[in-house]
Scaffold this motif. Sequence first.
Motif, mmCIF file in Angstrom:
data_model
loop_
_atom_site.group_PDB
_atom_site.id
_atom_site.type_symbol
_atom_site.label_atom_id
_atom_site.label_comp_id
_atom_site.label_asym_id
_atom_site.label_seq_id
_atom_site.Cartn_x
_atom_site.Cartn_y
_atom_site.Cartn_z
ATOM 1 N N UNK A 166 0.803 -1.226 0.000
ATOM 2 C CA UNK A 166 0.000 0.000 0.000
ATOM 3 C C UNK A 166 0.838 1.279 0.000
ATOM 4 N N UNK A 167 2.152 1.168 -0.210
ATOM 5 C CA UNK A 167 2.993 2.348 -0.048
ATOM 6 C C UNK A 167 2.637 3.492 -1.000
ATOM 7 N N UNK A 168 2.015 3.174 -2.136
ATOM 8 C CA UNK A 168 1.586 4.223 -3.062
ATOM 9 C C UNK A 168 0.496 5.094 -2.453
ATOM 10 N N UNK A 169 -0.219 4.558 -1.445
ATOM 11 C CA UNK A 169 -1.364 5.267 -0.887
ATOM 12 C C UNK A 169 -1.034 5.979 0.427
ATOM 13 N N UNK A 170 0.249 6.086 0.713
ATOM 14 C CA UNK A 170 0.694 6.767 1.926
ATOM 15 C C UNK A 170 1.668 7.870 1.557
ATOM 16 N N UNK A 171 1.453 9.042 2.117
ATOM 17 C CA UNK A 171 2.396 10.151 1.945
ATOM 18 C C UNK A 171 3.232 10.242 3.217
ATOM 19 N N UNK A 202 13.104 7.045 0.632
ATOM 20 C CA UNK A 202 13.431 6.124 -0.458
ATOM 21 C C UNK A 202 12.352 5.057 -0.646
ATOM 22 N N UNK A 203 11.607 4.744 0.429
ATOM 23 C CA UNK A 203 10.597 3.685 0.345
ATOM 24 C C UNK A 203 9.288 4.165 -0.266
ATOM 25 N N UNK A 204 8.827 5.347 0.141
ATOM 26 C CA UNK A 204 7.512 5.811 -0.294
ATOM 27 C C UNK A 204 7.633 6.594 -1.601
ATOM 28 N N UNK A 205 6.987 6.128 -2.669
ATOM 29 C CA UNK A 205 7.115 6.822 -3.951
ATOM 30 C C UNK A 205 6.554 8.239 -3.946
ATOM 31 N N UNK A 206 5.621 8.515 -3.021
ATOM 32 C CA UNK A 206 5.032 9.855 -2.934
ATOM 33 C C UNK A 206 5.506 10.587 -1.676
ATOM 34 N N UNK A 207 6.754 10.350 -1.297
ATOM 35 C CA UNK A 207 7.328 11.053 -0.146
ATOM 36 C C UNK A 207 7.488 12.532 -0.465
ATOM 37 N N UNK A 208 7.311 13.349 0.557
ATOM 38 C CA UNK A 208 7.407 14.798 0.395
ATOM 39 C C UNK A 208 8.344 15.372 1.455
ATOM 40 N N UNK A 209 9.096 16.363 1.082
ATOM 41 C CA UNK A 209 9.911 17.088 2.037
ATOM 42 C C UNK A 209 9.411 18.509 2.180
ATOM 43 N N UNK A 210 9.525 19.050 3.380
ATOM 44 C CA UNK A 210 9.363 20.498 3.518
ATOM 45 C C UNK A 210 10.645 21.131 2.994
ATOM 46 N N UNK A 211 10.619 22.417 2.682
ATOM 47 C CA UNK A 211 11.696 23.017 1.901
ATOM 48 C C UNK A 211 13.069 22.930 2.563
ATOM 49 N N UNK A 212 13.112 22.854 3.914
ATOM 50 C CA UNK A 212 14.417 22.786 4.565
ATOM 51 C C UNK A 212 15.158 21.487 4.303
ATOM 52 N N UNK A 213 14.501 20.488 3.686
ATOM 53 C CA UNK A 213 15.220 19.268 3.306
ATOM 54 C C UNK A 213 16.323 19.581 2.297
#
Length: 274
Positions: free
Chosen positions: A201-206, A219-230
């Motif tokens: 289900x990793x596609x359905x988790x942010x 690296x695991x979640x295809x829809x991972x998001x960073x806040x700008x300080x990343x």
Amino acid sequence: MRPLADLSDAVLADVVAVFTDIDDTLTSEGQLPAASYAALEQLAGAGLAIVPITGRPAGWCDMIARFWPVAGIVGENGAFYFSYDRTARKMRQRFFASDAERRENRRKLDALREKILAEVPGTGIASDQLYREADLAIDVCEDVDPLPAAEVDRVLALFKAAGAVAKLSSIHVNGWFGDYDKLSMSRVFAADILGIDLDRKKQRIVFVGDSPNDGPMFSFFPNSCGVANVVDFKDSGSALPAFVAPSRGGEGFVEIAERILGARAVPQRERAHG
């Protein structure tokens, strides 16, 4: 890393859970803004499972699991999860290591603590260390003057030389003994509490984060998001998120939450033809 705007509404509308770091992801300048907390409430109210994934200690995690609008929390970089069953009024806990293993690991960490403080001037023990079950948190910029990068690297090297795992967050170097990280305990939490096979289900988790210790999640979640300080850590060698918000810290988290909530509000037919 691609701009958050490139993450499609169709993908976001299908999200069932938001996993998020806390420090410098939900917070800004060391505080939790009202807008960040409101975003958590709105996401939970929309039916999403909210799960903080943090390096913060067990003491904090007990409070967060009880009082925040979350399904549970993974703490100390994957050492455990806590999830408060509000109907049964019972805290559910699961640790990676046994009680005996945690006692032995604490003995080794106590010795390592003295070695690091002696060999790396300017370091300090994190002020939340008393409330930790499984790791040693070395403060490198929260309540001490920011350490130069070379000194932070020395702290990381001392952990690793002792056979410990070491991860750098935006404020601490966390070290522990045990073959776990944020991702491994997130898998256990998802199966136990959410009834979700994370690999399927990793596609359905942010996942939302900001620093190198979030690398396994990015690296695991295809829809991972960073806040700008990343972006501050783009040359760290750690995995980076697929997408990045325009703003830093809590403001960036709110931007990501608004995208998810907005996508869920768009009628399905409109998404299909948008």
